[in-house]
Scaffold this active site. Structure first.
Site, mmCIF file in Angstrom:
data_model
loop_
_atom_site.group_PDB
_atom_site.id
_atom_site.type_symbol
_atom_site.label_atom_id
_atom_site.label_comp_id
_atom_site.label_asym_id
_atom_site.label_seq_id
_atom_site.Cartn_x
_atom_site.Cartn_y
_atom_site.Cartn_z
ATOM 1 N N ASP A 267 21.575 -0.546 -13.079
ATOM 2 C CA ASP A 267 21.982 -0.836 -11.722
ATOM 3 C C ASP A 267 23.504 -0.684 -11.683
ATOM 4 O O ASP A 267 24.154 -0.453 -12.713
ATOM 5 C CB ASP A 267 21.499 -2.231 -11.289
ATOM 6 C CG ASP A 267 21.424 -2.342 -9.771
ATOM 7 O OD1 ASP A 267 20.619 -3.138 -9.276
ATOM 8 O OD2 ASP A 267 22.167 -1.612 -9.084
HETATM 9 C C1 GLC Z 1 22.802 -2.088 -6.046
HETATM 10 C C2 GLC Z 1 21.410 -2.498 -5.947
HETATM 11 C C3 GLC Z 1 20.464 -1.372 -6.146
HETATM 12 C C4 GLC Z 1 21.004 -0.122 -5.490
HETATM 13 C C5 GLC Z 1 22.282 0.262 -6.218
HETATM 14 C C6 GLC Z 1 22.921 1.534 -5.634
HETATM 15 O O1 GLC Z 1 23.706 -3.056 -6.309
HETATM 16 O O2 GLC Z 1 21.007 -3.594 -6.753
HETATM 17 O O3 GLC Z 1 19.196 -1.757 -5.605
HETATM 18 O O4 GLC Z 1 20.066 0.931 -5.560
HETATM 19 O O5 GLC Z 1 23.229 -0.787 -6.152
HETATM 20 O O6 GLC Z 1 23.411 1.276 -4.372
#
Ligand code: GLC
Length: 745
Positions: A267
């Site tokens: 993430d």
């Molecule tokens: C985030 C989220 C994730 C998302 C990623 C990209 O913080 O937890 O679900 O896809 O960033 O934006």
């Protein structure tokens, strides 16, 4: 068939091409594939051009300008040494420009076809902007409505989440991922994120392996077995080891047990965060832990790019680990056809018309709105009886707020608001008095309430638009008190004084605690955040163009203190019942210590929710009868046919979602009091009867036992079929070993 099985059974041309390309890559080029870079921020554009040309980037996130995306792809394909195309990632969670209901609202349709259609529209719009990878579906089982990300989820149930999550993957990826207009899905957040303590985002999760395997993992397994291309690791700490460094999750389960052949992305910056968790002391150690655990790509963190080469040079990370990670990334790029079609070609395909896209969004909103309450059959309204309406509240006419959370590219200009939808449908026949009454859903000023009460007094019916602005749910937006924000409860009380019928239309990204206001509302339509076509859908339901058919994918608590509260709970040793659950006001003064209840419930809230999982009313009524099983016994390896007659016993044609629940009475581990094992949507004309048949395979009864291996266990079962998780029509059957006479389990 799992990803890996699909990839390994046929040592396909893809595997040969992956191996060939890998064999020609330098270490720097390999590490470049493991590096995703954000296209935002000052100087990003120039830096990107250079890094892509040098092969130091495998993916870009948050760039949706097609001309710039195509420029980057051209540099990658034509200027870099090996011409490896980029993955262009974006959170296309519930629509791109045309916005569908939030995923929790789509889940309330209980309709895989609707979810599939919405994801298809989203993929087509996103691919036209050069996006070839979305970070969806989110498959986190969510039993805590304080958690803001419940809005992105498909609810509290593993079976429903599995069915709808798989449909969403198919909508994004199509039947062949390499066809233009198809984009790679990313099932997230692996795993157990929805169990964040107290519903506070990014908080610790403590999930026993048996619960992880029986509740939180099944939707991921289902979506991956259906071909989801990628996985995203969760931010959260799982039993002391953050998911981003959790080898049990990503090596033992994802790769070894499930044979996953795609790749895992962290993430956002979650690799660096391993040091913040306190699992590591440095970026280098974080890179070490994450890459050995099985995270193949670093999202926007730059940690792999900075640390992996040193880890390889000093022998801490074997080259095989890097090669496996890069191979899994290249495999997805080949599956996407990125090497075989030019990026421009991949953006050229017959796209649905604007009307077709809006029709999909309209149907999704209409089927997902849940009629929670309808006293005295107040709804549907009719112009013949209703000459004037007061449309009141901060969410009645707000094109942006009705779109909900995680909207990066949604266009509010496309929105049809509730007020507009009503005016479009009946504005020529019914007088509409509109009073916003509150500037925002959080406003505490009651200065406009008098105007609202006057409008109510001057109208036959009040339509009260309540709920949450979109920012009050979604990532990092958890709430400890999930009642109506601001002065909305006061607004309900004041409008109630006008003594007119009140219909509440509630938009929110989570179940709200409505106990304080529910008695002052004659009817309630829960619309979630309904997306672009929310207003048109609401008008259709308010005025009977269509009957509501949505069913709750998540339990509505009576009080926040009941959380976690969900339908598929365990029975416990001292379960509550209507006559043992004594409520606080009924306790005799000086009642002796052991004189009341002694069962599992809250003295001040009881044990039942305000509205249960699967609940949703209609403008008609449905009768369930003649529940029949093809046999009183189910042999392991065989299937049972469960059929029931459903009759539309009312006066309006409508859809009904029939639900099948099962209970395993005795298990190697304790089993839930009910588990959803089937659902079917049927449409019936007034008086029409149909027979719905569910197929129940013995494998559907499998669960992870004490030793955490999957098992089916002979024994006695009960089942129910009806219109909610509180269905009463029941039958019993026995699961017996194959080949036995069937006399004993
Ligand atoms: C985030 C989220 C994730 C998302 C990623 C990209 O913080 O937890 O679900 O896809 O960033 O934006």
């Amino acid at each position: 068939m799992s990803n890996a099985v699909a990839a390994t059974i046929q040592p396909s041309a893809v595997e040969k091409r992956v191996a060939d390309l890998l064999g020609r890559m330098t270490l720097a080029e390999k590490l470049g594939q493991m590096n995703q870079v954000s296209a935002e921020g000052p100087g990003a554009v120039e830096a990107l051009r250079k890094a892509v040309c040098e092969g130091r980037i495998g993916s870009v996130i948050n760039q949706v300008d097609p001309s710039f995306v195509n420029e980057l792809q051209r540099i990658a394909v034509e200027d870099s040494r090996l011409g490896i195309p980029l993955l262009i990632g974006r959170d296309v969670i519930h629509g791109f420009r045309t916005v569908m209901p939030i995923p929790l609202g789509q889940a309330a349709t209980w309709n895989p076809d609707v979810v599939h259609a919405g994801a298809r529209v989203a993929a087509l719009e996103a691919a036209a902007a050069g996006v070839n990878w979305t970070f969806a579906p989110m498959l986190d089982i969510s039993r805590d409505p304080r958690w803001g990300r419940i809005a992105e989820s498909l609810g509290e149930d593993p079976f429903l989440t599995s069915r709808l999550g798989t449909a969403m993957v198919a909508g994004f990826q199509g039947a062949d991922l390499s066809v233009p207009g198809c984009i790679a899905a990313c099932v997230k957040h692996f795993a157990g994120y929805g169990a964040s303590e107290s519903g506070r985002d990014y908080a610790t999760t403590n999930i026993p392996e048996n619960e992880l395997r029986n509740v939180y993992l099944p939707p991921f397994r289902a979506a991956l077995d259906a071909g989801a291309a990628t996985v995203m690791a969760s931010f959260s700490d799982l039993n002391g080891v953050p998911a981003t460094a959790n080898r049990f999750l990503m090596r033992d389960i994802l790769r070894e047990e499930w044979g996953f052949g795609g790749f895992v992305v962290s993430d956002w910056d979650s690799i660096r965060q391993l040091a913040v968790h306190g699992l590591t002391a440095s970026d280098r150690d974080s890179a070490f832990e994450a890459v050995l655990a099985g995270v193949d790509m670093d999202m926007a963190g730059g940690v792999y790019a900075a640390q992996l080469s040193a880890l390889i040079e000093d022998g801490r990370v074997p080259m095989e680990v890097i090669d496996a990670a890069v191979a899994s990334i290249l495999r997805v790029k080949f599956r996407l056809g990125l090497f075989d079609r030019s990026y421009a070609e991949l953006q050229r395909y017959p796209s649905p018309s604007e009307d077709d896209k809006r029709r999909v969004a309209h149907e999704a909103a209409r089927q997902g709105i849940v009629l929670l309450k309808n006293d005295r059959g107040l709804l549907p309204l009719s112009p013949e009886k209703t000459r004037s309406i007061a449309v009141i509240g901060p969410l009645a006419d707000d094109p942006y707020e009705q779109l909900g959370t995680w909207i990066f590219d949604g266009d509010p200009a496309l929105s049809v608001t509730g007020l507009q939808g009503i005016r479009d449908l009946v504005g020529n026949e019914i007088e509409v008095h509109h009073v916003r009454a509150l500037e925002t859903s959080r406003s505490r000023s009651t200065k406009s309430f008098d105007g609202a009460v006057q409008a109510a007094r001057a109208s036959d019916v009040v339509l009260l638009f309540l709920g949450e602005e979109s920012i009050l749910s979604g990532e990092a937006h958890s709430r400890a008190d999930i009642g109506l924000p601001g002065a909305q409860a006061e607004l309900v009380r004041r409008v109630h004084e006008a003594d007119k019928p009140v219909v509440a239309i509630i938009m929110a990204g989570r179940p709200l605690v409505l106990t304080e206001v529910i008695d002052d509302l004659d009817a309630v339509l829960f619309a979630w955040h309904p997306g672009t076509m929310g207003g048109t859908a609401l008008a259709d339901l308010l005025f009977g163009v269509e009957s509501p058919s949505g069913k709750l994918p998540v339990t509505f608590p009576r009080a926040v203190g009941q959380i976690p509260i969900y339908y598929n709970q365990k029975h416990g040793g001292k379960p509550p019942s209507p006559d043992t659950a004594i409520l606080i006001d009924d306790i005799p003064v000086r009642a002796p210590q052991t004189s009341i209840g002694n069962t599992s419930c809250h003295l001040d809230a009881g044990y039942r929710p305000l509205f249960p999982f699967g609940h949703g009313l209609s403008y008609t009524t449905f009768g369930y009868s003649n529940l029949r099983l093809s046999s009183p016994q189910l042999r392991s390896g065989e299937a049972l046919a469960v059929s029931v007659e459903i009759t539309n016993t009312g006066r309006i044609a409508a859809d009904e979602v029939a639900q099948l629940y099962v209970r395993d009475l005795v298990g190697n581990v304790t089993r839930p009091v009910r588990e959803l094992k089937g659902f079917q949507r049927v449409r019936l004309a007034p008086g029409e009867k149909t027979t719905v048949t569910f197929r129940l395979d013995s494998g559907d009864l499998a669960f992870y036992g004490r030793d955490n291996t999957l098992m089916t266990e002979p024994g006695d079962f009960q089942l129910w079929v009806g219109g909610s998780s509180e269905a009463e029509l029941r039958a019993a059957f026995r699961l017996v070993r194959a080949g036995t006479g069937g006399t004993s389990p």
